[in-house]
Design an enzyme around this catalytic site. Structure first.
Site, short mmCIF file in Angstrom:
data_model
loop_
_atom_site.label_atom_id
_atom_site.label_comp_id
_atom_site.label_asym_id
_atom_site.label_seq_id
_atom_site.Cartn_x
_atom_site.Cartn_y
_atom_site.Cartn_z
CE1 TYR A 1 54.52 43.33 14.78
CE2 TYR A 1 52.92 41.51 14.39
CZ TYR A 1 54.12 42.12 15.07
OH TYR A 1 55.25 41.15 15.47
CB SER B 1 62.76 37.37 11.32
OG SER B 1 62.12 38.53 11.73
CG LEU C 1 60.18 31.99 5.99
CD1 LEU C 1 58.89 32.49 5.34
CD2 LEU C 1 60.56 30.63 5.68
CB ALA C 2 66.40 34.68 7.12
CB THR D 1 63.92 30.96 0.31
OG1 THR D 1 63.69 32.15 1.06
CG2 THR D 1 64.25 29.76 1.16
#
Ligand SMILES: NC(=O)c1ccc[n+]([C@@H]2O[C@H](COP(=O)([O-])OP(=O)(O)OC[C@H]3O[C@@H](n4cnc5c(N)ncnc54)[C@H](OP(=O)(O)O)[C@@H]3O)[C@@H](O)[C@H]2O)c1
Length: 315
Positions: free
Chosen positions: A53, A223, A225-226, A231
């Protein structure tokens, strides 16, 4: 399923600045500090990393935050993963490496970047076709014996891959981290399409949730919260999502919460130990996940969200 536990994990993939070798800046540390502080405020005490990351910088900024906040390390769980060698193949492709030497070396580098003596959980990031399960188990054994890692898990693995590694491990693996959200519900879809499995390009997903339930492996849904698709992240939302967005907003009103908390409550309703991982670095968006573990969606609401997001009836 005796140890079923519902908790959110904060995913640190967005911390540490750009994915290049620019050194971390004081601004990157401030962003990380704020995100971690906000996650703690809403009750999150479990943090997810991977060596790749921000090319190691996510762990590096996290390490700085740990150094600046004495006592914090003892109050939280920190997990990381290794096994992806980013862009080291031809055409910029990654290659995978789950060899014993590589896993041990990466775990040690992770600890240095995080400025901590131990990881609560260490995972193999992706299944490596050249992976020897005995070697993986050996690496785990050595890291455990040295006090460098408490528990082990895997990510993006099928039940056969998990079972094969488990066969050689001294203790139970604790989690499989896998993509699962209203926008990516393949694992759930496959479970109701048992006699239509040729619909999918890939098998190996059917029965995975049940396998994790049976063996008390946490379902770590990434993932979750897609990416904000439902949102407010207009760049990801398609016209076909309009109905799902309307439904989510209606349910947010009905359950007196936010659409993001409803999205996560949808994942939490899956039986077993379920740990959705949220990756937003935006403090307000982190706060919007606050109610997720407390909301009990009705069966009807859960199904209607799923059917709407699938875009087709279930059989
Ligand atoms: N094991 C694996 O292979 C794997 C793969 C991917 C991820 N993960 C883990 O899972 C965590 C979460 O994954 P993710 O970051 O893909 O998932 P996510 O939580 O679904 O999405 C977060 C991303 O979407 C952006 N976003 C934009 N608008 C948003 C909105 N309205 N609401 C929410 N987010 C919005 C966020 O940007 P802002 O920061 O600006 O809000 C952030 O970049 C990662 O941090 C990582 O720890 C694991």
């Amino acid at each position: 399923m005796s140890m079923a536990k519902k908790e959110l994990i904060y995913g640190c993939m967005g911390l540490g600045g750009s994915w290049d070798d620019t050194p971390i800046s004081s601004k990157d540390i401030v962003v990380a500090e704020k995100a971690i502080e906000t996650a703690l405020e809403i009750g999150i005490t479990y943090f997810d990393h991977a060596d790749i990351y921000s090319l190691g910088k996510a762990e590096q900024v996290f390490g700085e935050v740990l150094k600046n906040n004495s006592g914090l390390r003892d109050r939280i769980m920190v997990q990381s993963k290794a096994g992806i060698c980013l862009h080291q193949g031809i055409n910029g492709s990654s290659i995978y490496n789950a060899s014993k030497a590589y896993l041990i070396e990466q775990a040690e580098n992770i600890l240095k970047r995080l400025q901590t003596d131990y990881l609560d959980v260490f995972m193999v990031h992706r299944p490596d076709p050249l992976m020897n399960p005995e070697e993986v188990a050996d690496a785990f054994r050595i890291l455990k014996k040295a006090g460098k890692v408490k528990k082990f898990g895997v990510s993006n693995m099928s039940m056969h891959q998990i079972a094969t590694i488990q066969e050689y491990c001294d203790e139970p693996l604790v989690a499989n981290q896998i993509e699962l959200s209203l926008a990516h519900s393949l694992l759930i879809d496959a479970g109701v399409e048992v006699d239509r499995i040729n619909k999918y390009d890939y098998t190996g997903v059917e029965g995975l949730i049940e396998y994790m339930q049976k063996h008390n492996l946490a379902i770590q849904a990434y993932s979750s919260l897609a990416g904000g698709r439902y949102t407010g992240n207009a760049s990801l939302a398609s016209k076909a999502d309009t109905h799902t967005i309307v439904l989510l907003n209606q349910m947010a009103e009905k359950y007196n919460t936010t659409p993001a908390s409803i999205l996560l409550a949808w994942i939490f309703k899956i039986p077993g130990t379920v740990q959705p991982i949220i990756g937003t670095t935006n403090p307000e968006r982190i706060k919007s996940c606050r109610d997720a573990a407390q909301i009990e969606l009705s069966r009807h609401d859960w199904y209607n969200l799923w059917i709407s997001a699938r875009g087709e009836r279930i059989p």
